[in-house]
Scaffold this active site. Structure first.
Site, PDB file in Angstrom:
ATOM      1  CB  ILE A 106      -0.956  -0.013   1.215  1.00 38.30           C
ATOM      2  CG1 ILE A 106      -1.773  -1.319   1.225  1.00 38.30           C
ATOM      3  CG2 ILE A 106      -1.894   1.190   1.175  1.00 38.30           C
ATOM      4  CD1 ILE A 106      -2.538  -1.570   2.510  1.00 38.30           C
ATOM      5  CG  PHE A 119       1.803   2.708   4.724  1.00 34.12           C
ATOM      6  CD1 PHE A 119       0.490   2.377   4.477  1.00 34.12           C
ATOM      7  CD2 PHE A 119       2.310   3.850   4.123  1.00 34.12           C
ATOM      8  CE1 PHE A 119      -0.309   3.167   3.662  1.00 34.12           C
ATOM      9  CE2 PHE A 119       1.531   4.645   3.301  1.00 34.12           C
ATOM     10  CZ  PHE A 119       0.216   4.301   3.071  1.00 34.12           C
ATOM     11  CB  SER A 173      -7.024  -3.169   9.846  1.00 36.31           C
ATOM     12  OG  SER A 173      -7.674  -4.337   9.425  1.00 36.31           O
ATOM     13  CE1 TYR A 221      -1.810  -6.179  11.017  1.00 38.92           C
ATOM     14  CE2 TYR A 221      -4.094  -6.893  10.763  1.00 38.92           C
ATOM     15  CZ  TYR A 221      -3.056  -6.039  10.424  1.00 38.92           C
ATOM     16  OH  TYR A 221      -3.269  -5.043   9.509  1.00 38.92           O
ATOM     17  CE  LYS A 262      -2.439  -2.504  11.477  1.00 38.16           C
ATOM     18  NZ  LYS A 262      -1.356  -1.568  11.120  1.00 38.16           N
ATOM     19  CG  LEU A 264      -9.976 -14.470  -2.436  1.00 41.72           C
ATOM     20  CD1 LEU A 264     -10.037 -15.999  -2.421  1.00 41.72           C
ATOM     21  CD2 LEU A 264     -11.392 -13.887  -2.291  1.00 41.72           C
ATOM     22  NE  ARG A 315     -13.299 -11.129   5.186  1.00 44.47           N
ATOM     23  CZ  ARG A 315     -14.105 -12.048   5.733  1.00 44.47           C
ATOM     24  NH1 ARG A 315     -15.410 -11.981   5.568  1.00 44.47           N
ATOM     25  NH2 ARG A 315     -13.594 -13.026   6.458  1.00 44.47           N
ATOM     26  NE  ARG A 331      -8.614 -17.452   6.441  1.00 45.67           N
ATOM     27  CZ  ARG A 331      -8.164 -16.475   5.659  1.00 45.67           C
ATOM     28  NH1 ARG A 331      -7.070 -16.682   4.922  1.00 45.67           N
ATOM     29  NH2 ARG A 331      -8.774 -15.314   5.571  1.00 45.67           N
ATOM     30  N   GLY A 388     -11.116 -18.530  12.582  1.00 48.41           N
ATOM     31  CA  GLY A 388     -10.962 -17.088  12.840  1.00 48.41           C
ATOM     32  C   GLY A 388     -11.634 -16.207  11.796  1.00 48.41           C
ATOM     33  CG  ASP A 389     -11.898 -16.604   7.340  1.00 52.59           C
ATOM     34  OD1 ASP A 389     -11.133 -15.624   7.442  1.00 52.59           O
ATOM     35  OD2 ASP A 389     -11.796 -17.459   6.431  1.00 52.59           O
TER      36      ASP A 389
HETATM   37  P1  NAD Z   1       3.587  -4.548   3.434  1.00 52.80           P
HETATM   38  O1  NAD Z   1       4.191  -5.630   4.269  1.00 52.80           O
HETATM   39  O2  NAD Z   1       3.589  -4.707   1.967  1.00 52.80           O
HETATM   40  O3  NAD Z   1       4.288  -3.150   3.779  1.00 52.80           O
HETATM   41  C1  NAD Z   1       4.787  -2.864   5.051  1.00 52.80           C
HETATM   42  C2  NAD Z   1       6.214  -2.321   4.858  1.00 52.80           C
HETATM   43  O4  NAD Z   1       6.747  -1.957   6.140  1.00 52.80           O
HETATM   44  C3  NAD Z   1       7.167  -3.350   4.264  1.00 52.80           C
HETATM   45  O5  NAD Z   1       7.853  -2.769   3.174  1.00 52.80           O
HETATM   46  C4  NAD Z   1       8.127  -3.683   5.401  1.00 52.80           C
HETATM   47  O6  NAD Z   1       9.439  -3.969   4.919  1.00 52.80           O
HETATM   48  C5  NAD Z   1       8.079  -2.417   6.238  1.00 52.80           C
HETATM   49  N1  NAD Z   1       8.332  -2.595   7.680  1.00 52.80           N
HETATM   50  C6  NAD Z   1       7.717  -3.453   8.530  1.00 52.80           C
HETATM   51  N2  NAD Z   1       8.195  -3.294   9.767  1.00 52.80           N
HETATM   52  C7  NAD Z   1       9.118  -2.304   9.721  1.00 52.80           C
HETATM   53  C8  NAD Z   1       9.960  -1.674  10.684  1.00 52.80           C
HETATM   54  N3  NAD Z   1       9.961  -2.055  11.968  1.00 52.80           N
HETATM   55  N4  NAD Z   1      10.796  -0.676  10.275  1.00 52.80           N
HETATM   56  C9  NAD Z   1      10.826  -0.299   8.980  1.00 52.80           C
HETATM   57  N5  NAD Z   1      10.059  -0.855   8.028  1.00 52.80           N
HETATM   58  C10 NAD Z   1       9.215  -1.846   8.395  1.00 52.80           C
HETATM   59  O7  NAD Z   1       2.102  -4.323   3.986  1.00 52.80           O
HETATM   60  P2  NAD Z   1       0.893  -3.499   3.342  1.00 52.80           P
HETATM   61  O8  NAD Z   1      -0.109  -4.468   2.859  1.00 52.80           O
HETATM   62  O9  NAD Z   1       1.405  -2.451   2.448  1.00 52.80           O
HETATM   63  O10 NAD Z   1       0.295  -2.860   4.674  1.00 52.80           O
HETATM   64  C11 NAD Z   1       0.643  -1.545   5.084  1.00 52.80           C
HETATM   65  C12 NAD Z   1      -0.081  -1.215   6.369  1.00 52.80           C
HETATM   66  O11 NAD Z   1      -1.481  -1.339   6.160  1.00 52.80           O
HETATM   67  C13 NAD Z   1       0.237  -2.130   7.547  1.00 52.80           C
HETATM   68  O12 NAD Z   1       0.258  -1.351   8.716  1.00 52.80           O
HETATM   69  C14 NAD Z   1      -0.937  -3.088   7.581  1.00 52.80           C
HETATM   70  O13 NAD Z   1      -1.151  -3.594   8.864  1.00 52.80           O
HETATM   71  C15 NAD Z   1      -2.058  -2.183   7.146  1.00 52.80           C
HETATM   72  N6  NAD Z   1      -3.206  -2.886   6.550  1.00 52.80           N
HETATM   73  C16 NAD Z   1      -2.987  -3.742   5.507  1.00 52.80           C
HETATM   74  C17 NAD Z   1      -4.054  -4.433   4.956  1.00 52.80           C
HETATM   75  C18 NAD Z   1      -3.841  -5.403   3.830  1.00 52.80           C
HETATM   76  O14 NAD Z   1      -4.692  -6.272   3.642  1.00 52.80           O
HETATM   77  N7  NAD Z   1      -2.757  -5.324   3.065  1.00 52.80           N
HETATM   78  C19 NAD Z   1      -5.345  -4.221   5.457  1.00 52.80           C
HETATM   79  C20 NAD Z   1      -5.537  -3.325   6.514  1.00 52.80           C
HETATM   80  C21 NAD Z   1      -4.435  -2.665   7.060  1.00 52.80           C
HETATM   81  C1  WQD Z   2     -10.836 -12.899   2.195  1.00 51.76           C
HETATM   82  C2  WQD Z   2     -11.903 -13.976   2.046  1.00 51.76           C
HETATM   83  C3  WQD Z   2     -11.439 -15.997   3.274  1.00 51.76           C
HETATM   84  C4  WQD Z   2      -7.887 -17.117   0.991  1.00 51.76           C
HETATM   85  C5  WQD Z   2      -7.301 -10.091   6.166  1.00 51.76           C
HETATM   86  C6  WQD Z   2      -7.042  -9.668   7.589  1.00 51.76           C
HETATM   87  C7  WQD Z   2      -7.606  -8.301   7.815  1.00 51.76           C
HETATM   88  C8  WQD Z   2      -7.072  -7.302   6.771  1.00 51.76           C
HETATM   89  C9  WQD Z   2      -7.302  -7.806   5.388  1.00 51.76           C
HETATM   90  C10 WQD Z   2      -5.052  -6.311   7.585  1.00 51.76           C
HETATM   91  C11 WQD Z   2     -12.204 -14.681   3.360  1.00 51.76           C
HETATM   92  C12 WQD Z   2     -11.426 -16.250   1.784  1.00 51.76           C
HETATM   93  C13 WQD Z   2      -8.999 -16.463   1.462  1.00 51.76           C
HETATM   94  C14 WQD Z   2      -8.057 -18.383   0.358  1.00 51.76           C
HETATM   95  C15 WQD Z   2     -10.427 -18.203   0.687  1.00 51.76           C
HETATM   96  N1  WQD Z   2      -5.657  -7.149   6.869  1.00 51.76           N
HETATM   97  N2  WQD Z   2     -10.247 -16.992   1.313  1.00 51.76           N
HETATM   98  N3  WQD Z   2      -9.320 -18.853   0.222  1.00 51.76           N
HETATM   99  O1  WQD Z   2      -9.251 -12.537   6.118  1.00 51.76           O
HETATM  100  O2  WQD Z   2     -10.856 -10.844   5.099  1.00 51.76           O
HETATM  101  O3  WQD Z   2      -8.696 -10.097   5.980  1.00 51.76           O
HETATM  102  O4  WQD Z   2      -6.737  -9.118   5.268  1.00 51.76           O
HETATM  103  O5  WQD Z   2      -5.490  -5.548   8.383  1.00 51.76           O
HETATM  104  O6  WQD Z   2      -7.222  -7.916   9.098  1.00 51.76           O
HETATM  105  O7  WQD Z   2      -7.671 -10.601   8.455  1.00 51.76           O
HETATM  106  O8  WQD Z   2      -8.719 -11.393   3.903  1.00 51.76           O
HETATM  107  O9  WQD Z   2      -7.915 -12.104   1.709  1.00 51.76           O
HETATM  108  O10 WQD Z   2      -7.395 -13.550   3.723  1.00 51.76           O
HETATM  109  O11 WQD Z   2      -9.720 -13.443   2.881  1.00 51.76           O
HETATM  110  O12 WQD Z   2     -11.540 -18.690   0.548  1.00 51.76           O
HETATM  111  O13 WQD Z   2      -7.073 -19.034  -0.055  1.00 51.76           O
HETATM  112  O14 WQD Z   2     -11.384 -14.982   1.177  1.00 51.76           O
HETATM  113  O15 WQD Z   2     -12.045 -17.043   3.946  1.00 51.76           O
HETATM  114  O16 WQD Z   2     -13.571 -14.959   3.343  1.00 51.76           O
HETATM  115  P1  WQD Z   2      -9.473 -11.323   5.343  1.00 51.76           P
HETATM  116  P2  WQD Z   2      -8.343 -12.651   3.027  1.00 51.76           P
END
Ligand code: NAD
Ligand code: WQD
Length: 346
Positions: A14, A83, A127, A152, A156, A203, A234, A298, A300-301
């Site tokens: 992101i 991030f 999140s 995790y 948050k 997913l 979702r 799965r 925890g879903d």
């Molecule tokens: P990502 O792992 O691709 O990016 C996180 C980056 O932070 C990585 O490049 C990693 O190398 C760096 N990093 C981690 N710990 C560090 C540290 N201690 N010092 C310096 N760098 C560090 O993850 P993302 O998907 O881009 O997620 C970004 C943020 O968004 C995270 O806080 C994540 O929890 C949050 N978020 C992600 C999702 C998702 O599904 N991807 C959903 C909701 C929230």
């Molecule tokens: C999406 C849907 C699975 C994989 C996670 C974190 C959440 C947030 C976003 C950071 C669900 C189904 C998945 C597979 C499947 N991240 N699935 N087969 O679990 O909604 O959210 O990422 O903050 O905190 O929990 O995302 O992409 O894992 O799953 O059927 O191989 O797809 O059951 O319904 P989720 P996901």
């Protein structure tokens, strides 16, 4: 003069998309990333997209001394987007201390350094996980914070509490937490996208890797939920729409128009899609046949969650614009581009 924004974790999924949008909107970007879940080569690709290479500093935000030196060197930072964090739900259950340490220590270190350097403005990656399984859908910002389903998720929730307490105690601090729903997709250029290490947990990367033959079969985790087709629902948001919300949040903080000290917004599309809808849409827009089977649920879903985005739409003036079709097609284009052009070089 362009405002300088620190983007922690800016080499990640992101973060990299947000750096592109910030640079396209005239901000100067400094990335801090320890590359624990990303690759330095992303900087070249950001440069290809925007014509500008962000400044990059490689260190761990848990290292207090390095943060101090960083802010001495970059003494003109106006705002921060944080991030950097670990995000794998399953790993946070098996190794909670790794998550509590990285996600909380890095935030506290950062806030302390911002405080010492009089930097007021922070946008934080939160999140939808903070809501757990909500009682009512769509979920609004006023919906209660439920018990988290994993360490995790607790990081948050605690991080948001840290922001609430800090903005109330240190009067010059302002923070906006963006509660992302499920980010998917990639930049239209296909030069940056999501790159999970090893077997994907999420997913969409599992779908794209299966379609490309890197994984044999996608498991659909349960079709006996109380939803129209039995699979979980979702709110899947295109990562470029998500990235744009950060630019708006930064602009809002910098304008300083009497916003509350701590604000939080749902960042989603407002629409729920089931796992089978995602699969069918992917097959339709990419003309690929996916090998999948229904398996057990799965652990925890949660059954379903999607956002009420009215508050973000109205108050931020931000709205998700891209469709699920566009998001899935962009994820597919990125997967193909990455495997054909980059994976052997990184
Ligand atoms: P990502 O792992 O691709 O990016 C996180 C980056 O932070 C990585 O490049 C990693 O190398 C760096 N990093 C981690 N710990 C560090 C540290 N201690 N010092 C310096 N760098 C560090 O993850 P993302 O998907 O881009 O997620 C970004 C943020 O968004 C995270 O806080 C994540 O929890 C949050 N978020 C992600 C999702 C998702 O599904 N991807 C959903 C909701 C929230
Ligand atoms: C999406 C849907 C699975 C994989 C996670 C974190 C959440 C947030 C976003 C950071 C669900 C189904 C998945 C597979 C499947 N991240 N699935 N087969 O679990 O909604 O959210 O990422 O903050 O905190 O929990 O995302 O992409 O894992 O799953 O059927 O191989 O797809 O059951 O319904 P989720 P996901």
């Amino acid at each position: 003069m362009a405002s300088k924004v620190l983007v922690t974790g800016g080499a990640g999924y992101i973060g990299s998309h947000t750096v592109v949008e910030l640079q396209n909107n005239g901000f100067e970007v400094v990335i801090v990333d320890n590359l624990s879940n990303s690759n330095i080569d992303v900087l070249n690709r950001i440069q290809k997209i925007t014509g500008k290479r962000p400044i990059f500093e490689n260190f761990d935000l848990c290292d207090t001394e390095k943060i101090k030196l960083f802010f001495k060197k970059h003494n003109d930072i106006k705002a921060v987007i944080h991030f950097a964090a670990f995000k794998a739900v399953g790993e946070s259950v098996s190794n909670p201390l790794k998550y509590y340490n990285n996600n909380l220590v890095s935030l506290v270190n950062l806030l302390q350094a911002m405080n010492e350097n009089n930097i007021s403005n922070l946008v934080f990656s939160s999140s939808c996980t903070v809501y757990g399984q909500p009682d009512e859908l769509p979920v609004t910002e006023q919906s209660p914070i439920k018990e988290a389903t994993c360490p995790y998720g607790y990081t948050k929730q605690v991080s948001e509490q840290v922001l609430k307490d800090s903005t109330s105690a240190y009067k010059f601090f302002k923070a906006i937490a963006l509660r992302y729903f499920n980010p998917i997709g990639a930049h239209d250029s296909a030069l940056i996208g999501e790159l999970p290490l090893g077997v994907p947990n999420n997913l969409v990367p599992f779908i794209t890797q299966t379609a490309l033959g890197l994984r044999k079969q996608l498991s659909v985790f349960g079709d006996d939920y109380n939803t129209p087709d039995g699979t979980c629902i979702r709110d899947y948001i295109h990562v470029v729409d998500l990235a744009k919300s950060h630019v708006i949040a930064i602009q809002r903080l910098l304008k300083n128009n009497n916003i509350n000290d701590f604000e939080f917004f749902n960042i989603g599309t407002g629409k729920g899609n089931s796992v089978l809808e995602v699969i069918n849409t992917f097959e339709r827009v990419t003309a690929q046949k996916l090998n999948y089977k229904i398996t057990n649920r799965r652990e925890g879903d949660i059954e379903q969650v999607y956002a009420d985005t009215k508050y973000a739409n109205f108050e931020l003036g931000w709205k998700a614009e891209k469709t699920l079709e566009e998001a899935l097609l962009s994820a597919w284009n990125w997967e193909k581009y990455y495997r054909n052009n980059l994976s052997n070089k990184e």
